[in-house]
Design an enzyme around this catalytic site. Sequence first.
Site, PDB file in Angstrom:
ATOM      1  N   ALA A 107       0.844  -1.188   0.000  1.00  0.00           N
ATOM      2  CA  ALA A 107       0.000   0.000   0.000  1.00  0.00           C
ATOM      3  C   ALA A 107       0.881   1.240   0.000  1.00  0.00           C
ATOM      4  O   ALA A 107       2.046   1.192   0.376  1.00  0.00           O
ATOM      5  CB  ALA A 107      -0.889   0.022   1.246  1.00  0.00           C
ATOM      6  N   THR A 158      -6.564  -0.813   8.389  1.00  0.00           N
ATOM      7  CA  THR A 158      -6.137   0.128   9.428  1.00  0.00           C
ATOM      8  C   THR A 158      -7.335   0.642  10.226  1.00  0.00           C
ATOM      9  O   THR A 158      -8.450   0.725   9.707  1.00  0.00           O
ATOM     10  CB  THR A 158      -5.407   1.314   8.766  1.00  0.00           C
ATOM     11  OG1 THR A 158      -5.312   2.389   9.692  1.00  0.00           O
ATOM     12  CG2 THR A 158      -6.147   1.832   7.539  1.00  0.00           C
ATOM     13  N   ASP A 159      -7.057   1.051  11.468  1.00  0.00           N
ATOM     14  CA  ASP A 159      -8.119   1.664  12.282  1.00  0.00           C
ATOM     15  C   ASP A 159      -8.535   3.026  11.716  1.00  0.00           C
ATOM     16  O   ASP A 159      -9.576   3.567  12.093  1.00  0.00           O
ATOM     17  CB  ASP A 159      -7.685   1.797  13.751  1.00  0.00           C
ATOM     18  CG  ASP A 159      -6.451   2.659  13.965  1.00  0.00           C
ATOM     19  OD1 ASP A 159      -5.865   3.149  12.971  1.00  0.00           O
ATOM     20  OD2 ASP A 159      -6.064   2.851  15.141  1.00  0.00           O
ATOM     21  N   GLU A 160      -7.712   3.566  10.793  1.00  0.00           N
ATOM     22  CA  GLU A 160      -8.038   4.898  10.258  1.00  0.00           C
ATOM     23  C   GLU A 160      -9.318   4.888   9.418  1.00  0.00           C
ATOM     24  O   GLU A 160      -9.879   5.939   9.138  1.00  0.00           O
ATOM     25  CB  GLU A 160      -6.848   5.459   9.465  1.00  0.00           C
ATOM     26  CG  GLU A 160      -5.619   5.569  10.346  1.00  0.00           C
ATOM     27  CD  GLU A 160      -4.477   6.394   9.778  1.00  0.00           C
ATOM     28  OE1 GLU A 160      -4.718   7.287   8.959  1.00  0.00           O
ATOM     29  OE2 GLU A 160      -3.323   6.124  10.183  1.00  0.00           O
ATOM     30  N   TYR A 173      -5.693   8.789   2.184  1.00  0.00           N
ATOM     31  CA  TYR A 173      -5.156   7.473   2.560  1.00  0.00           C
ATOM     32  C   TYR A 173      -6.248   6.608   3.178  1.00  0.00           C
ATOM     33  O   TYR A 173      -6.508   5.486   2.723  1.00  0.00           O
ATOM     34  CB  TYR A 173      -3.982   7.626   3.550  1.00  0.00           C
ATOM     35  CG  TYR A 173      -3.648   6.352   4.293  1.00  0.00           C
ATOM     36  CD1 TYR A 173      -3.094   5.265   3.619  1.00  0.00           C
ATOM     37  CD2 TYR A 173      -3.901   6.216   5.664  1.00  0.00           C
ATOM     38  CE1 TYR A 173      -2.802   4.078   4.292  1.00  0.00           C
ATOM     39  CE2 TYR A 173      -3.613   5.040   6.336  1.00  0.00           C
ATOM     40  CZ  TYR A 173      -3.063   3.972   5.646  1.00  0.00           C
ATOM     41  OH  TYR A 173      -2.784   2.794   6.318  1.00  0.00           O
ATOM     42  N   SER A 174      -6.908   7.130   4.227  1.00  0.00           N
ATOM     43  CA  SER A 174      -7.885   6.278   4.911  1.00  0.00           C
ATOM     44  C   SER A 174      -9.077   5.974   3.999  1.00  0.00           C
ATOM     45  O   SER A 174      -9.641   4.874   4.053  1.00  0.00           O
ATOM     46  CB  SER A 174      -8.342   6.890   6.237  1.00  0.00           C
ATOM     47  OG  SER A 174      -8.846   8.185   6.066  1.00  0.00           O
ATOM     48  N   LYS A 225      -8.056   3.075   1.840  1.00  0.00           N
ATOM     49  CA  LYS A 225      -8.045   1.817   2.588  1.00  0.00           C
ATOM     50  C   LYS A 225      -9.487   1.343   2.857  1.00  0.00           C
ATOM     51  O   LYS A 225      -9.782   0.155   2.775  1.00  0.00           O
ATOM     52  CB  LYS A 225      -7.292   1.976   3.915  1.00  0.00           C
ATOM     53  CG  LYS A 225      -5.795   2.215   3.792  1.00  0.00           C
ATOM     54  CD  LYS A 225      -5.022   1.068   3.187  1.00  0.00           C
ATOM     55  CE  LYS A 225      -4.928  -0.142   4.089  1.00  0.00           C
ATOM     56  NZ  LYS A 225      -4.079  -1.218   3.466  1.00  0.00           N
ATOM     57  N   LYS A 233       7.695   8.471   9.270  1.00  0.00           N
ATOM     58  CA  LYS A 233       6.614   8.312  10.247  1.00  0.00           C
ATOM     59  C   LYS A 233       7.071   8.830  11.609  1.00  0.00           C
ATOM     60  O   LYS A 233       8.283   8.890  11.880  1.00  0.00           O
ATOM     61  CB  LYS A 233       6.205   6.841  10.344  1.00  0.00           C
ATOM     62  CG  LYS A 233       5.771   6.217   9.014  1.00  0.00           C
ATOM     63  CD  LYS A 233       4.383   6.631   8.596  1.00  0.00           C
ATOM     64  CE  LYS A 233       4.020   6.207   7.186  1.00  0.00           C
ATOM     65  NZ  LYS A 233       3.867   4.796   6.975  1.00  0.00           N
ATOM     66  N   LEU A 234       6.088   9.176  12.465  1.00  0.00           N
ATOM     67  CA  LEU A 234       6.405   9.909  13.695  1.00  0.00           C
ATOM     68  C   LEU A 234       7.590   9.341  14.495  1.00  0.00           C
ATOM     69  O   LEU A 234       8.572  10.050  14.739  1.00  0.00           O
ATOM     70  CB  LEU A 234       5.169   9.988  14.611  1.00  0.00           C
ATOM     71  CG  LEU A 234       5.435  10.729  15.924  1.00  0.00           C
ATOM     72  CD1 LEU A 234       5.473  12.238  15.711  1.00  0.00           C
ATOM     73  CD2 LEU A 234       4.385  10.393  16.980  1.00  0.00           C
ATOM     74  N   TYR A 241       3.100  18.347  14.998  1.00  0.00           N
ATOM     75  CA  TYR A 241       1.968  19.017  14.334  1.00  0.00           C
ATOM     76  C   TYR A 241       1.003  19.595  15.375  1.00  0.00           C
ATOM     77  O   TYR A 241       0.643  18.894  16.347  1.00  0.00           O
ATOM     78  CB  TYR A 241       1.180  18.036  13.462  1.00  0.00           C
ATOM     79  CG  TYR A 241       1.938  17.406  12.309  1.00  0.00           C
ATOM     80  CD1 TYR A 241       3.173  17.893  11.866  1.00  0.00           C
ATOM     81  CD2 TYR A 241       1.402  16.309  11.638  1.00  0.00           C
ATOM     82  CE1 TYR A 241       3.839  17.303  10.810  1.00  0.00           C
ATOM     83  CE2 TYR A 241       2.070  15.709  10.569  1.00  0.00           C
ATOM     84  CZ  TYR A 241       3.292  16.219  10.169  1.00  0.00           C
ATOM     85  OH  TYR A 241       3.946  15.618   9.121  1.00  0.00           O
TER      86      TYR A 241
END
Length: 339
Positions: free
Chosen positions: A83, A125-127, A153-154, A157, A192-193, A210
């Site tokens: 993805a 994803t949970d998103e 993105y979400s 998905k 990524k973070l 952010y």
Amino acid sequence: MNILVTGGAGFIGANFVYYELKNHPEDRIVCLDKLTYAGNLQTLDEALKQDNFRFVKGDIADRECVFKLFEEEKFDIVVNFAAESHVDRSVEDPGIFLKTNIIGTQTLMDAARKFGVRRYHQVSTDEVYGDLPLDRPDLFFTEETPIHTSSPYSASKASADLLVMAYARTFGLPVSITRCSNNYGPYHFPEKLIPLMISRALADESLPVYGKGENVRDWLYVEDHCSAIDLVIRKGKDGEIYNIGGHNERTNLQVVKTILKILGKDESLITYVTDRPGHDMRYAIDPTKIHNELGWLPETTFDEGIKKTVQWYLDNEPWWKNILEGDYQNYFERMYSGR
Ligand code: NAD
Ligand code: TYD
């Protein structure tokens, strides 16, 4: 069993390849990966030494390539990790997210229908559930929570998840879906973070948080995600969705401060930057279903996992420095300059 792992040169896919090779040496793993900016063949160096592992470079949205591979390999199980995965990039350019995440999923399922598989598994994803408010800590995402997406993105998905369920109902394809919270651990791409903050703190560079850093993510050590998917593909029921998460909620600021503390660096490195557009406030998974039905429980707490992860980045500098020295520099400049 012959298992196709797509996206296995990326963060979670590679961890899953190693999990399977270690825990199921009797199985054969074929990895199909396009090697985009996020894919790294070096990550699979150790796997490539094993006889029961094959790597194929290719695009999951390329029908010819996918159909040829399915015909050749006669897969028992397909696990689709491939993805475009970074929310900020989807804000910059949604098109490739739709192609890979939606059309790629359709292409794999069409091949699975034609050549037959025991199970097509979609890593989601949970998103897809959108976000939860900060002032309602009693709320969690269950498998019944309506889909309500925020980012391209979400949305891509979620579209793929809907297609997967449609293929199950319309064509009787044996499918399963897992929706996991934020992962962290070895081989996490430094955009990524967590890996971004580790690599920048080590270089004494500013840490771009952010907004106010109040957003909450539910962090899961990547190996726990792998063990959950392994259970679902072997023991989960056809047509089911399983949420995966370990109740490790932290604000972004808490995460960044924890990393600074482990590294012995000063909090003055933190810089507040303009918020991400459409930024989801809080994600929190209710993992009751996978626990009750399959007995899954995570093994690593956030406090242990974050220490192990920081240590991995200290021990594997060449892996992430290679990435930072490449095209990634242009990305960082585009995404963060003047923010
Ligand atoms: P990643 O970006 O690190 O890796 C993605 C991999 O897919 C890369 O190796 C890339 O080369 C490959 N790829 C991209 N497009 C492709 C294409 N068209 N054909 C073949 N290969 C392609 O992603 P990740 O963080 O490892 O995420 C893996 C999966 O897990 C994704 O489906 C993502 O949505 C899902 N997920 C991720 C998280 C997380 O916290 N990272 C959480 C929940 C779910
Ligand atoms: P990220 O790792 O991109 O995962 P996701 O957006 O899929 O949850 O981001 C995790 C959180 O960290 C998210 O709330 C955005 C925030 N964040 C920052 O504050 N600064 C950054 O530089 C990045 C990349 C993320």
